[in-house]
Write a protein that holds these residues in place. Structure first.
Motif, PDB file in Angstrom:
ATOM      1  N   ILE A 552       0.939  -1.259   0.079  1.00 38.47           N
ATOM      2  CA  ILE A 552       0.067   0.006  -0.047  1.00 38.47           C
ATOM      3  C   ILE A 552       0.812   1.275  -0.066  1.00 38.47           C
ATOM      4  O   ILE A 552       0.555   1.982  -0.946  1.00 38.47           O
ATOM      5  CB  ILE A 552      -1.027   0.060   1.311  1.00 38.47           C
ATOM      6  CG1 ILE A 552      -2.002  -1.205   1.019  1.00 38.47           C
ATOM      7  CG2 ILE A 552      -1.645   1.689   1.361  1.00 38.47           C
ATOM      8  CD1 ILE A 552      -2.901  -1.376   2.446  1.00 38.47           C
ATOM      9  N   LYS A 553       1.952   1.090   0.921  1.00 43.11           N
ATOM     10  CA  LYS A 553       2.726   2.338   0.763  1.00 43.11           C
ATOM     11  C   LYS A 553       3.545   2.434  -0.435  1.00 43.11           C
ATOM     12  O   LYS A 553       3.754   3.961  -0.838  1.00 43.11           O
ATOM     13  CB  LYS A 553       3.871   2.149   1.924  1.00 43.11           C
ATOM     14  CG  LYS A 553       3.228   2.325   3.679  1.00 43.11           C
ATOM     15  CD  LYS A 553       4.086   2.035   4.582  1.00 43.11           C
ATOM     16  CE  LYS A 553       3.624   2.129   5.967  1.00 43.11           C
ATOM     17  NZ  LYS A 553       4.655   1.878   6.959  1.00 43.11           N
ATOM     18  N   ASN A 554       4.067   1.716  -1.074  1.00 38.66           N
ATOM     19  CA  ASN A 554       4.926   1.599  -2.473  1.00 38.66           C
ATOM     20  C   ASN A 554       3.790   2.248  -3.487  1.00 38.66           C
ATOM     21  O   ASN A 554       4.225   3.107  -4.169  1.00 38.66           O
ATOM     22  CB  ASN A 554       5.134   0.074  -2.614  1.00 38.66           C
ATOM     23  CG  ASN A 554       6.698  -0.233  -2.052  1.00 38.66           C
ATOM     24  OD1 ASN A 554       7.121   0.681  -1.366  1.00 38.66           O
ATOM     25  ND2 ASN A 554       6.565  -1.751  -1.946  1.00 38.66           N
ATOM     26  N   LYS A 555       2.463   1.698  -3.329  1.00 40.63           N
ATOM     27  CA  LYS A 555       1.576   2.237  -4.543  1.00 40.63           C
ATOM     28  C   LYS A 555       1.310   3.673  -4.150  1.00 40.63           C
ATOM     29  O   LYS A 555       1.328   4.425  -5.114  1.00 40.63           O
ATOM     30  CB  LYS A 555       0.423   1.461  -4.381  1.00 40.63           C
ATOM     31  CG  LYS A 555       0.389   0.220  -4.879  1.00 40.63           C
ATOM     32  CD  LYS A 555      -1.244  -0.391  -4.832  1.00 40.63           C
ATOM     33  CE  LYS A 555      -0.978  -2.089  -5.305  1.00 40.63           C
ATOM     34  NZ  LYS A 555      -2.223  -2.591  -5.345  1.00 40.63           N
ATOM     35  N   LEU A 557       3.585   5.790  -2.833  1.00 34.89           N
ATOM     36  CA  LEU A 557       4.934   6.450  -3.319  1.00 34.89           C
ATOM     37  C   LEU A 557       4.797   6.620  -4.724  1.00 34.89           C
ATOM     38  O   LEU A 557       5.447   7.460  -5.353  1.00 34.89           O
ATOM     39  CB  LEU A 557       6.090   5.758  -2.728  1.00 34.89           C
ATOM     40  CG  LEU A 557       6.208   5.883  -1.097  1.00 34.89           C
ATOM     41  CD1 LEU A 557       7.328   5.045  -0.574  1.00 34.89           C
ATOM     42  CD2 LEU A 557       6.622   7.235  -0.856  1.00 34.89           C
ATOM     43  N   GLU A 558       4.652   5.550  -5.461  1.00 36.10           N
ATOM     44  CA  GLU A 558       4.434   5.370  -6.999  1.00 36.10           C
ATOM     45  C   GLU A 558       3.795   6.648  -7.359  1.00 36.10           C
ATOM     46  O   GLU A 558       4.183   7.304  -8.437  1.00 36.10           O
ATOM     47  CB  GLU A 558       4.248   4.057  -7.463  1.00 36.10           C
ATOM     48  CG  GLU A 558       5.388   3.089  -7.130  1.00 36.10           C
ATOM     49  CD  GLU A 558       4.845   1.665  -7.555  1.00 36.10           C
ATOM     50  OE1 GLU A 558       3.709   1.531  -7.950  1.00 36.10           O
ATOM     51  OE2 GLU A 558       5.643   0.510  -7.191  1.00 36.10           O
ATOM     52  N   SER A 559       2.473   6.556  -6.666  1.00 32.23           N
ATOM     53  CA  SER A 559       1.524   7.626  -7.385  1.00 32.23           C
ATOM     54  C   SER A 559       2.082   8.954  -7.236  1.00 32.23           C
ATOM     55  O   SER A 559       1.958   9.899  -8.176  1.00 32.23           O
ATOM     56  CB  SER A 559       0.168   7.315  -6.549  1.00 32.23           C
ATOM     57  OG  SER A 559      -0.774   8.315  -7.076  1.00 32.23           O
ATOM     58  N   ARG A 560       2.659   9.268  -5.980  1.00 30.88           N
ATOM     59  CA  ARG A 560       3.273  10.547  -5.595  1.00 30.88           C
ATOM     60  C   ARG A 560       4.431  10.872  -6.715  1.00 30.88           C
ATOM     61  O   ARG A 560       4.548  11.927  -7.089  1.00 30.88           O
ATOM     62  CB  ARG A 560       3.792  10.725  -4.325  1.00 30.88           C
ATOM     63  CG  ARG A 560       2.442  10.587  -3.257  1.00 30.88           C
ATOM     64  CD  ARG A 560       3.088  10.785  -1.875  1.00 30.88           C
ATOM     65  NE  ARG A 560       3.718  12.141  -1.598  1.00 30.88           N
ATOM     66  CZ  ARG A 560       4.452  12.259  -0.319  1.00 30.88           C
ATOM     67  NH1 ARG A 560       4.419  11.300   0.671  1.00 30.88           N
ATOM     68  NH2 ARG A 560       4.855  13.369  -0.265  1.00 30.88           N
ATOM     69  N   ILE A 561       5.201   9.857  -6.818  1.00 33.00           N
ATOM     70  CA  ILE A 561       6.205  10.149  -7.823  1.00 33.00           C
ATOM     71  C   ILE A 561       6.017  10.238  -9.163  1.00 33.00           C
ATOM     72  O   ILE A 561       6.469  11.177  -9.771  1.00 33.00           O
ATOM     73  CB  ILE A 561       7.223   8.786  -7.785  1.00 33.00           C
ATOM     74  CG1 ILE A 561       8.067   8.526  -6.518  1.00 33.00           C
ATOM     75  CG2 ILE A 561       8.367   8.817  -9.172  1.00 33.00           C
ATOM     76  CD1 ILE A 561       8.666   7.366  -6.307  1.00 33.00           C
TER      77      ILE A 561
END
Length: 790
Positions: A552-555, A557-561
């Motif tokens: 969930i955190k990775n998703k 972060l990927e969205s923010r990036i």
């Protein structure tokens, strides 16, 4: 259908699945079709069935359900028109509905109504594409037939004329009868007009029937009333009956013509029936997937089963515990142990039923990562098989099934045994069960068996190709958890359960002494394994939770990036555009400055002229460097120059004008000069500039430059009348606006105040004037108007 499948269908309750499927079909003819579909053993056919069901499910999720009305057995209707018969209005409406559903499906699936990037449609697309449509015939039927009992007045000109005549004739008859009612009211039972045998009559008192000349058509049940057709309307009634006959003949003619239209497309219409039934069947399967929360499993040719979070379709999803079970990877046989009512039977039924569903073409209630094989035969010996009719015990009934299975099983079979060897002496039963499991193992037949026998637990532990599994039991709550554990044999728990239920310890200890030492050691090993397994499960659940949290955190972060990258690109593009604009403006300004310096250099000393020359050289070098360093993207022109000559005026993709100095080199680059800048640009990035347009722009620039230099910040119009002053003010305000002045002063004097007032009234209508006011007292007061420009 293979008898092995027939028995499995009944034992595993696949018939209930088919009943659910039939309820979701739109047409009764489809439910009949479902009864004819057999479970497939062909890998490619099963894969096709699953994929088309998955496609229909995607279509429902993305577009909603199609309108599958009007699917009927059209064969008898078409057969009638093929031999020249005419169809009824009802049959023609069925043909129209049949054509409409075909057309609706083609509209539903047409390519421009589906985002093909999000949803891939292959099987359903090809199936529906073959549907025949005939909108003109469909519309013609609907326009001429209102209902199965009513034909439209305008179905033909003749029918319209006949019906107008009928209406007129009815009115004429009613008028005559109303006249009779008025003149013979004393003789009548009621002053009404009614009908008998399709003819208009009046109700006459039985004693007065001789006083009304006419034909008696009926007498009331009481004998008090005679229904008489007066002679005055007999002829009119005859004419009306004749009109009705003509109406019926015309309707028959219309129906015949419509039927001939159907006959012309009979072959195509009949071909639609099989396609529509298939489409309805596939969408019923998709709707069943929605009902069961089902997904499409992966298929394999290697007799491997891996069900992840699988549910039995008839259990409540809110309370049922899903199972994870696999077979055919590290072992070909699985032995499940555990307490009664612990879920062993449900587990093997789930495996068998989901396999049948998949081979029928149904999606299964399990995770998408689940995998299923295609078997030639499925055998299931499950449940209480005691047969009173045949005087067979439970053991005998099970053994009859097992004998049948052993005779008919092959390498590509799936076999399910419930409580193998039960119902007889435990020692003999365990020995028989082991021998049967050996039979399956030697032939690499996929087999799952449930049992209570410790001997089979040990067999699974010590035999390669066989694995243990158990249904978990919570000793603290004395209840099963219904969780299946692969690789772990079930523990008896009899002593622990008895202790918690209150059986005295001395009895439990005495019971243990009666067991063999090997049995006690085995139970102790199982207890140790059970504890280790519990710890491992807790660790695994904790790790899975952490993994989910990390995902969930990775998703996020990927969205923010991704958002930051998009913002970065937008900012860079904006910066590039701004840089281009500033650079082009700078070039034009430098061009003008250098030109003016060149003109002024002739009038200054040689020493100052040298300094100016040095400054010009420095400015040119800086401008060249800024051009090299700037990140300007040279794009291909939408309308590139075709025939190019030295001296042509062109516009570059950077937006500035330039003059061609050299023709294109072998790389297609052209040397051009824009102001003081010389550069090579690709030929396809240049657009020819109209000479007249370029000259006009240069003249405009000079005019604007002169205006900017010469316009003053105030104008004096004292002594002028309003008409003369208006023309002067118009030109002055335009020049001031173009020169960039924000505020000007108009000196008009005080006098009578007429000129001041008329000018101000006029300036209210001038678009470039923002506001005006009197000057300060010490700067002219109301004799001067200060005008602010937009």
């Amino acid at each position: 259908m293979d008898n092995a499948f027939s028995k499995a269908i009944k034992t595993l309750e696949f018939e209930k699945v088919l009943e659910d499927l039939k309820e979701l079909a739109s047409a009764s003819i489809t439910t009949e079709y479902i009864d004819k579909i057999e479970i497939s053993t062909d890998f490619d056919e099963v894969e096709k069935r699953l994929k088309e069901t998955a496609e229909a499910l995607k279509l429902i999720n993305f577009k909603g359900e199609p309108r599958l009305f009007g699917i009927v057995d059209i064969k008898n209707i078409i057969r009638r028109v093929e031999i020249g018969g005419a169809l009824t209005a009802k049959a023609l409406l069925e043909v129209s509905d049949f054509l409409r559903v075909s057309r609706g499906l083609k509209t539903y699936i047409k390519k421009d109504s589906i985002n093909r990037e999000e949803i891939e449609i292959n099987y359903m697309d090809k199936l529906i594409e073959n549907l025949f449509t005939n909108k003109s015939l469909e519309d013609e039927i609907n326009s001429k037939i209102i209902s199965e009992n009513e034909i439209a007045d305008d179905a033909s000109r003749e029918l319209s004329r006949i019906r107008r005549s009928i209406s007129s004739k009815k009115d004429s008859i009613k008028n005559k009868l109303n006249s009779i009612l008025n003149t013979h009211s004393d003789f009548l039972q009621e002053s009404i007009v009614t009908m008998r045998e399709g003819r208009y009559v009046v109700p006459v008192k039985i004693e007065n029937k001789a006083r009304v000349r006419g034909l008696v058509h009926d007498v009331s049940g009481s004998g008090q009333t005679a229904y008489i057709e007066p002679m005055a309307v007999v002829e009119a009634n005859n004419e009306l009956r004749e009109l009705y006959s003509k109406e019926n003949a015309e309707i028959d003619k219309i129906l015949k013509e419509l039927s001939e239209g159907v006959a012309e497309s009979a072959e195509e219409i009949i071909s639609n029936q099989e396609i529509l039934i298939e489409v309805d069947f596939i969408f019923a399967k998709a709707n069943l997937a929605i009902k069961y929360h089902a997904t499409m499993p992966r298929l394999n040719r290697y007799k491997k089963i891996n069900l992840v979070k699988a549910y039995h379709p008839f259990l409540d999803r809110e309370t049922a515990v899903p199972i994870d079970i696999n077979l055919g990877y590290d072992f070909s046989s699985l032995i499940i142990t555990g307490p009664n009512t612990g879920g062993k039977t449900v587990s093997i039924k789930t495996v068998g039923l989901l396999t049948l569903m998949a081979q029928f073409g149904l999606l299964i209630p399990a995770e998408e990562s689940s995998e299923i094989a295609v078997f030639e035969k499925i055998f299931a010996d499950i449940g209480d098989e005691q047969s009173i009719e045949q005087s067979l015990s439970t053991f005998s009934s099970h053994m009859v099934n097992i004998v049948y299975i052993l005779k008919n099983v092959n390498k590509n079979s799936l076999v399910l045994f419930d409580e193998l060897g039960a119902g007889t002496d435990p020692t003999e039963g365990a020995a028989l069960a082991r021998a049967i499991m050996d039979f399956m193992l030697q032939r690499e037949i996929r087999c799952i068996s449930t049992t209570h026998y410790n001997q089979l637990k040990i067999y699974a532990l010590t035999t390669q190709g066989v694995a243990n599994a158990s249904m978990e039991f919570d000793v603290d709550t004395l209840s099963p958890t219904y969780r299946l554990l692969i690789g772990v044999p079930g523990k008896s728990n009899a002593f622990e359960i008895s202790r918690r239920l209150g059986l005295p310890n001395e009895i439990i200890e005495e019971s243990k002494k009666l067991l063999s030492s090997s049995s006690i050691e085995f139970e102790d090993v199982l207890q140790s394994i059970d504890k280790d397994r519990t710890k491992i499960r807790e660790y695994r659940e904790e790790l899975e939770k952490e993994k989910r949290d990390l995902e969930i955190k990775n998703k996020k972060l990927e969205s923010r990036i991704k958002n930051l990258e998009n913002q970065k690109e937008k900012i860079l593009e904006k910066s590039r555009d701004e840089a281009r604009r500033l650079l082009l403006n700078a070039r034009e300004n430098v061009d003008i400055i250098l030109s003016e310096i060149g003109e002024a250099r002739d009038n200054i000393s040689s020493e100052n002229s040298k300094k100016i020359q040095d400054a010009q050289d420095l400015l040119r070098e800086s401008l060249k460097k800024s051009s090299k360093d700037s990140d300007l993207e040279i794009k291909k022109s939408h309308n590139p120059i075709k025939n190019i000559k030295i001296g042509d005026r062109v516009r570059t993709s950077l937006g500035n004008e330039a003059t061609v100095l050299e023709l294109p080199d072998n790389k297609g680059n052209v040397l051009v000069q824009s102001g003081i800048m010389k550069m090579k640009m690709p030929k396809d990035s240049l657009t020819k500039v109209d000479t007249q347009e370029s000259t006009t722009k240069n003249n405009t620039r000079k005019i604007l430059k002169n205006k900017t230099t010469n316009v003053k910040s105030e104008i004096d119009i004292r002594g002028k009348n309003f008409e003369d002053a208006k023309d002067i003010i118009d030109k002055y305000l335009d020049d001031a606006y173009l020169s960039g002045l924000k505020s000007v002063r108009i000196i008009h004097g005080k006098g009578t105040g007429v000129l001041r007032q008329k000018l101000r009234d006029y300036m209210r209508s001038v678009n470039i004037v923002k506001s005006f006011k009197d000057a300060e007292y010490n700067q002219g007061g109301d004799g001067v108007s200060v005008v602010t420009l937009k």
